[in-house]
Design an enzyme around this catalytic site. Structure first.
Site, PDB file in Angstrom:
ATOM      1  N   SER A  44     -34.833  70.485 -26.207  1.00  0.00           N
ATOM      2  CA  SER A  44     -35.199  69.076 -26.058  1.00  0.00           C
ATOM      3  C   SER A  44     -36.383  68.938 -25.108  1.00  0.00           C
ATOM      4  CB  SER A  44     -33.989  68.294 -25.545  1.00  0.00           C
ATOM      5  OG  SER A  44     -33.434  68.936 -24.414  1.00  0.00           O
ATOM      6  N   GLU A  59     -38.547  66.128 -22.299  1.00  0.00           N
ATOM      7  CA  GLU A  59     -38.390  64.944 -21.447  1.00  0.00           C
ATOM      8  C   GLU A  59     -39.750  64.296 -21.160  1.00  0.00           C
ATOM      9  OE1 GLU A  59     -35.622  65.268 -18.152  1.00  0.00           O
ATOM     10  OE2 GLU A  59     -37.072  64.291 -16.842  1.00  0.00           O
ATOM     11  N   ASP A 109     -32.522  58.283  -7.079  1.00  0.00           N
ATOM     12  CA  ASP A 109     -32.830  58.369  -5.653  1.00  0.00           C
ATOM     13  C   ASP A 109     -33.115  56.985  -5.124  1.00  0.00           C
ATOM     14  OD1 ASP A 109     -32.543  61.130  -5.051  1.00  0.00           O
ATOM     15  OD2 ASP A 109     -34.336  61.484  -6.270  1.00  0.00           O
ATOM     16  N   ALA A 124     -23.265  59.498  -9.430  1.00  0.00           N
ATOM     17  CA  ALA A 124     -23.356  59.564 -10.889  1.00  0.00           C
ATOM     18  C   ALA A 124     -21.968  59.599 -11.534  1.00  0.00           C
ATOM     19  CB  ALA A 124     -24.170  60.789 -11.301  1.00  0.00           C
ATOM     20  N   PHE A 182     -43.383  68.958  -6.246  1.00  0.00           N
ATOM     21  CA  PHE A 182     -42.105  68.664  -6.935  1.00  0.00           C
ATOM     22  C   PHE A 182     -40.971  69.482  -6.323  1.00  0.00           C
ATOM     23  CE2 PHE A 182     -44.334  67.636 -11.209  1.00  0.00           C
ATOM     24  CZ  PHE A 182     -44.528  66.337 -10.798  1.00  0.00           C
ATOM     25  N   HIS A 195     -34.308  72.534 -21.953  1.00  0.00           N
ATOM     26  CA  HIS A 195     -34.795  71.148 -21.862  1.00  0.00           C
ATOM     27  C   HIS A 195     -36.117  71.197 -21.093  1.00  0.00           C
ATOM     28  CE1 HIS A 195     -34.483  66.751 -21.544  1.00  0.00           C
ATOM     29  NE2 HIS A 195     -34.828  66.863 -20.280  1.00  0.00           N
TER      30      HIS A 195
END
Ligand SMILES: Cc1cc2nc3c(=O)[nH]c(=O)nc-3n(C[C@H](O)[C@H](O)[C@H](O)COP(=O)(O)OP(=O)(O)OC[C@H]3O[C@@H](n4cnc5c(N)ncnc54)[C@H](O)[C@@H]3O)c2cc1C
Length: 278
Positions: A9, A11, A102, A116, A209, A259
């Site tokens: 997949s 994103e 966040d 979550a 990141f 992903h």
């Protein structure tokens, strides 16, 4: 030969400008040819991209691709989250990535849900089995987790609340991923845990990141990336080799899919995908 049951997949994040929208459309057109299992779209915690998530998902569906919006609960109320779920259902969306998100600096009200796992519980209570629910997990552990054990306890809570599968934060250490998967298996948590893959675009962006999300860049990778300086072609070639090799080994060892964090660019993900013959 790849496992035909694996899911691959991609994103995206919702673009904020017309230029960004055009760029994402081009990237999607290229990535669509790879026939990803689904395209997920991130959800802004600060409200700035919330509408953008739905708009992007609707475009993706219109292009005939399966879409999975992310939904974060931080700053949300039961009422607002119910509204989002209703909208997604009305568009025929059957797949969500459920997150805490966040808390943006300056946001005083964290909302009605703290974690979550609360959101997963709420989604199940409100919509039963309508959605396939993915959650996030962290092979190198979430930066706010006090101990690995507690982080695993919290991941377990999300799974027991009804998550169907999980996507990891990106990582470059395969051992961390497999150690996490094994620790989950010991607890009877056998849902697919799909590695999140970050193609390497620039050394500074990756470092930024990684600092923010707690993903470790192994020293040898960091030193090599730094050594390329302005030589972007060499950096790109090295990054592609490192990430393709990581993916190939993960799949050979039995990972249930990949992903890709595309950052709305098709090039690196496409090259890795094609090299792996997914
Ligand atoms: C695949 C993926 C997709 C993402 N997409 C987005 C996105 O679209 N939008 C966005 O804003 N962010 C996104 N993020 C980032 C994510 O929101 C942050 O990492 C956030 O800090 C944690 O979200 P979570 O869903 O993992 O939270 P949680 O699972 O709630 O965990 C957050 C922290 O709280 C701890 N915790 C959990 N439950 C409890 C409890 N009951 N008691 C005490 N501590 C607890 C955990 O150990 C962890 O340290 C994504 C991350 C990943 C890996």
């Amino acid at each position: 030969m790849r496992n035909p049951a694996n899911l691959y997949s991609v994103e995206f994040f919702p673009p904020r400008t017309e230029e960004g929208t055009a760029k994402l459309r081009m990237a999607r057109a290229q990535l669509a040819q790879l026939k990803p299992a689904f395209c997920s779209v991130t959800f802004g915690a600060g409200g700035s991209t919330r509408e953008g998530t739905l708009a992007t998902v609707v475009e993706i569906l219109g292009e005939g691709l399966p879409a999975a919006p992310h939904l974060s609960c931080v700053g949300g109320t039961r009422e607002s989250l119910r509204g989002v779920l209703t909208q997604y259902r009305a568009h025929g969306i059957r797949h969500l990535v459920a997150l805490r998100g966040d808390i943006p600096s300056g946001m005083a009200d964290a909302g009605e849900f703290r974690y979550a796992s609360d959101l997963v519980e709420f989604i199940r209570a409100e919509t039963g089995d309508w959605f396939h629910v993915d959650v996030a997990c962290y092979p190198e552990y979430h930066p706010q987790a006090r101990t690995p054990q507690e982080d695993l306890d919290h991941f377990e809570r999300k799974v027991r609340a009804g998550a169907d599968s999980a996507i990891t934060q990106y990582f470059f250490n395969r051992d961390a991923y497999w150690s996490f998967v094994e620790a989950c298996a010991v607890r009877g948590l056998t849902i697919p845990i799909v590695p999140g893959i970050m193609p390497i675009m620039t050394a500074t962006r990756l470092a930024r990141f990684s600092d923010a999300c707690g993903a470790e860049i192994p020293r040898w990778i960091r030193r090599k990336l730094e050594s390329f300086g302005d030589d972007t072609a060499s950096l790109r070639a090295f990054g592609l080799d490192v990430v393709t090799d990581l993916c190939a080994r993960l799949l050979d060892e039995g990972a249930p899919g990949l992903h890709f964090y595309t950052l709305n660019s098709a090039g690196l993900t496409t090259t890795i995908w094609q090299r792996l013959a997914l």
